[in-house]
Design a protein around this motif. Sequence first.
Motif, PDB file in Angstrom:
ATOM      1  N   ILE A 258       0.846  -1.190   0.000  1.00  0.00           N
ATOM      2  CA  ILE A 258       0.000   0.000   0.000  1.00  0.00           C
ATOM      3  C   ILE A 258       0.882   1.241   0.000  1.00  0.00           C
ATOM      4  N   GLY A 259       0.660   2.121  -0.969  1.00  0.00           N
ATOM      5  CA  GLY A 259       1.337   3.416  -1.009  1.00  0.00           C
ATOM      6  C   GLY A 259       0.358   4.505  -0.615  1.00  0.00           C
ATOM      7  N   ILE A 260       0.779   5.425   0.243  1.00  0.00           N
ATOM      8  CA  ILE A 260      -0.138   6.419   0.809  1.00  0.00           C
ATOM      9  C   ILE A 260       0.375   7.820   0.498  1.00  0.00           C
ATOM     10  N   SER A 261      -0.522   8.671  -0.014  1.00  0.00           N
ATOM     11  CA  SER A 261      -0.161  10.040  -0.386  1.00  0.00           C
ATOM     12  C   SER A 261      -0.373  10.999   0.778  1.00  0.00           C
ATOM     13  N   ARG A 262      -0.011  12.240   0.574  1.00  0.00           N
ATOM     14  CA  ARG A 262      -0.392  13.309   1.490  1.00  0.00           C
ATOM     15  C   ARG A 262      -1.858  13.642   1.255  1.00  0.00           C
ATOM     16  N   SER A 263      -2.439  14.488   2.079  1.00  0.00           N
ATOM     17  CA  SER A 263      -3.840  14.866   1.904  1.00  0.00           C
ATOM     18  C   SER A 263      -3.946  16.039   0.924  1.00  0.00           C
ATOM     19  N   TYR A 264      -5.064  16.062   0.170  1.00  0.00           N
ATOM     20  CA  TYR A 264      -5.318  17.102  -0.831  1.00  0.00           C
ATOM     21  C   TYR A 264      -6.754  17.590  -0.706  1.00  0.00           C
ATOM     22  N   GLY A 265      -6.995  18.794  -1.225  1.00  0.00           N
ATOM     23  CA  GLY A 265      -8.304  19.400  -1.096  1.00  0.00           C
ATOM     24  C   GLY A 265      -9.161  19.336  -2.336  1.00  0.00           C
ATOM     25  N   ASP A 266      -8.658  18.720  -3.413  1.00  0.00           N
ATOM     26  CA  ASP A 266      -9.428  18.682  -4.656  1.00  0.00           C
ATOM     27  C   ASP A 266      -9.136  17.377  -5.386  1.00  0.00           C
ATOM     28  N   LEU A 267     -10.191  16.735  -5.860  1.00  0.00           N
ATOM     29  CA  LEU A 267     -10.019  15.470  -6.570  1.00  0.00           C
ATOM     30  C   LEU A 267      -9.209  15.627  -7.850  1.00  0.00           C
ATOM     31  N   LYS A 268      -9.141  16.819  -8.396  1.00  0.00           N
ATOM     32  CA  LYS A 268      -8.351  17.034  -9.607  1.00  0.00           C
ATOM     33  C   LYS A 268      -6.854  16.876  -9.349  1.00  0.00           C
ATOM     34  N   GLU A 269      -6.476  16.806  -8.093  1.00  0.00           N
ATOM     35  CA  GLU A 269      -5.070  16.606  -7.741  1.00  0.00           C
ATOM     36  C   GLU A 269      -4.727  15.133  -7.563  1.00  0.00           C
ATOM     37  N   LEU A 270      -5.633  14.259  -7.991  1.00  0.00           N
ATOM     38  CA  LEU A 270      -5.423  12.821  -7.789  1.00  0.00           C
ATOM     39  C   LEU A 270      -4.181  12.294  -8.492  1.00  0.00           C
ATOM     40  N   HIS A 271      -3.858  12.820  -9.664  1.00  0.00           N
ATOM     41  CA  HIS A 271      -2.670  12.302 -10.356  1.00  0.00           C
ATOM     42  C   HIS A 271      -1.402  12.630  -9.574  1.00  0.00           C
ATOM     43  N   THR A 272      -1.346  13.833  -9.003  1.00  0.00           N
ATOM     44  CA  THR A 272      -0.200  14.184  -8.149  1.00  0.00           C
ATOM     45  C   THR A 272      -0.141  13.248  -6.955  1.00  0.00           C
ATOM     46  N   ALA A 273      -1.305  12.969  -6.371  1.00  0.00           N
ATOM     47  CA  ALA A 273      -1.353  12.033  -5.240  1.00  0.00           C
ATOM     48  C   ALA A 273      -0.880  10.650  -5.656  1.00  0.00           C
ATOM     49  N   PHE A 274      -1.278  10.216  -6.874  1.00  0.00           N
ATOM     50  CA  PHE A 274      -0.837   8.901  -7.366  1.00  0.00           C
ATOM     51  C   PHE A 274       0.680   8.864  -7.545  1.00  0.00           C
ATOM     52  N   GLN A 275       1.251   9.938  -8.050  1.00  0.00           N
ATOM     53  CA  GLN A 275       2.711   9.978  -8.198  1.00  0.00           C
ATOM     54  C   GLN A 275       3.393   9.834  -6.836  1.00  0.00           C
ATOM     55  N   GLU A 276       2.780  10.417  -5.815  1.00  0.00           N
ATOM     56  CA  GLU A 276       3.339  10.279  -4.463  1.00  0.00           C
ATOM     57  C   GLU A 276       3.228   8.842  -3.967  1.00  0.00           C
ATOM     58  N   THR A 277       2.079   8.197  -4.215  1.00  0.00           N
ATOM     59  CA  THR A 277       1.949   6.797  -3.779  1.00  0.00           C
ATOM     60  C   THR A 277       2.924   5.907  -4.539  1.00  0.00           C
ATOM     61  N   SER A 278       3.166   6.227  -5.804  1.00  0.00           N
ATOM     62  CA  SER A 278       4.127   5.446  -6.596  1.00  0.00           C
ATOM     63  C   SER A 278       5.535   5.601  -6.034  1.00  0.00           C
ATOM     64  N   GLU A 279       5.899   6.841  -5.700  1.00  0.00           N
ATOM     65  CA  GLU A 279       7.215   7.067  -5.100  1.00  0.00           C
ATOM     66  C   GLU A 279       7.341   6.322  -3.778  1.00  0.00           C
ATOM     67  N   ALA A 280       6.250   6.321  -3.000  1.00  0.00           N
ATOM     68  CA  ALA A 280       6.275   5.606  -1.718  1.00  0.00           C
ATOM     69  C   ALA A 280       6.494   4.112  -1.941  1.00  0.00           C
ATOM     70  N   LEU A 281       5.764   3.513  -2.891  1.00  0.00           N
ATOM     71  CA  LEU A 281       5.914   2.082  -3.173  1.00  0.00           C
ATOM     72  C   LEU A 281       7.286   1.765  -3.744  1.00  0.00           C
ATOM     73  N   ASN A 282       7.833   2.692  -4.499  1.00  0.00           N
ATOM     74  CA  ASN A 282       9.162   2.473  -5.090  1.00  0.00           C
ATOM     75  C   ASN A 282      10.269   2.467  -4.050  1.00  0.00           C
ATOM     76  N   GLN A 283       9.980   2.995  -2.855  1.00  0.00           N
ATOM     77  CA  GLN A 283      11.010   3.036  -1.818  1.00  0.00           C
ATOM     78  C   GLN A 283      11.111   1.736  -1.026  1.00  0.00           C
ATOM     79  N   GLN A 284      10.250   0.767  -1.349  1.00  0.00           N
ATOM     80  CA  GLN A 284      10.294  -0.515  -0.632  1.00  0.00           C
ATOM     81  C   GLN A 284      11.643  -1.186  -0.833  1.00  0.00           C
ATOM     82  N   LYS A 285      12.187  -1.739   0.219  1.00  0.00           N
ATOM     83  CA  LYS A 285      13.434  -2.493   0.126  1.00  0.00           C
ATOM     84  C   LYS A 285      13.157  -3.825  -0.562  1.00  0.00           C
TER      85      LYS A 285
END
Length: 530
Positions: A258-285
């Motif tokens: 599970i990759g978890i993003s920061r909180s956002y105030g608009d659903l239009k920012e979902l792609h930015t949130a997804f990029q954050e979750t991807s970066e989080a998952l990519n940091q797995q050892k």
Amino acid sequence: MYTYIIIDDETLLRKGTMKKLEHMENIRCIGEAMEGKEGITLIERLKPDFVIMDMWMPGMDGMELLPYLARHYPEMPLIVISGFRDFDYIKHAISANAVDYLLKPFGREAIAECVARAIKRIEDSQTITKQIVDSHEQREAACYEYDKQYLTNLILGFHTGDSSITSEKLKFINNTHQMVLMTLYCRQYASVLNIREWLEEGGFGDLALYLSNNTYPQMGFLILFLPEKGAVKAENLTRQITDALLTQARQQQYSLLIGISRSYGDLKELHTAFQETSEALNQQKLNGPALCSYVYDEKRQQRPIVWEKEDEFLFRIEAGMQKEIRELTEHLFENFCAIPDFALSDAKLYCYYLSNQCQKVLNYYLKQEPKKSSNSIQNIVSHIFCLEDLKDYYLQFFLNIAEMLKSESIYAQGDLIENVQVYIRHNYQKYLTQEFVASLFYLNRSYLSTLFRKKTGMKFVDYLNEVRIEKAKELLCSSDRKMYQISKAVGYDNPKYFFRIFKKKTGCSPEQYRNEHFREPAKKEEEEVG
């Protein structure tokens, strides 16, 4: 009965595709076209339910046809077929609302699955259309279903238009709530987790929205809606749902990341949130647990890697040696796992670098112009969050290139020493030792030395120096590079050693040679014209 047309300039491929679909009783081919304009004429006249098309065709090809069909027939599903070298076109297929794409060669099951998804999309579209004309409640339900697909496309970055939320429910939530995105990655496919049912049973139905992902079935998305300020802390709700999801996966014996993003105030920012979750998952050892959550944090620095078998690997690619490529790919990924604190992002970065090196080899032998590095491979790999999946993808990529180069018969000459000379001429700029080159051709050093001298009348090192000095002379005559740059470019890390070898071979220093032979490119052209 659903109808389709097929657009492909190769008759055998058209007939083969139709043959693979004969077992599906609810579809019928009503037309064939060899290129885009002919295909458009057929579509206008026959009005098929969906289209199967190739990307590479004479006349109007897929790059022109896709935008046209997306603009004039936005609801019609498209199934795009592309070859290995057409990776650049995949993003166009997706942005043009293609329901799916296939890489050649493909089997009967693969094309049948694509067609089934196209039919489902048609049926879903018909259902939504019917609902919209009914009561307000039904229209709202249809808008909500539309919004879910819209949000999925928004997350993945596929949506490029000006659409917005249409359902009253999501409009209200978007105006009154913050949101956190959780990307779920399950190798057994995220759908097996029954997230929607689990949310309702757990009392999270009003706090979260689950979105499945037909494009990448291993992946699903959970949008957490945080109630009005002060009611529930984002960290508490996120932790509560994360723990419950991991517990369910553990009970069902599924891997889940599970990759978890920061909180956002608009659903239009979902792609930015997804990029954050991807970066989080990519940091797995790489040796991390199969059940774990990762929260987005500051971007870590990539860890460089030096793989001692890189040059051997590129040689095996060049020679089209598929068995050895499989073994070396296994070695590479075992090497990744042996490095302490090595992350998935580090592995992705090196594999992408290696794929570029392979592409350069392919371009050289197929006489293709060097192109700016494509983002298509990165786009595909960016949705892979499991080392085994990453290995499977790149292994197939490397094998495909090797298969293409195998037909070039680069090292198929009968004479072993001629093959060694070819390798030296192509790789003179690398650190080459007699031991290493001998190992590539499964020889011991002394035997190669004896054989090389017998065949050429020269020592191995003398031949290598001769090739390097000839290349250096070309650079001295045609460029204004500094001496240490030329030294490095032809394989000498030590400029003093380069000077000594150059003078021994030519009787003058590199500077003297340049002063005597350097000509401006413009002057050369004038002399040639004259």
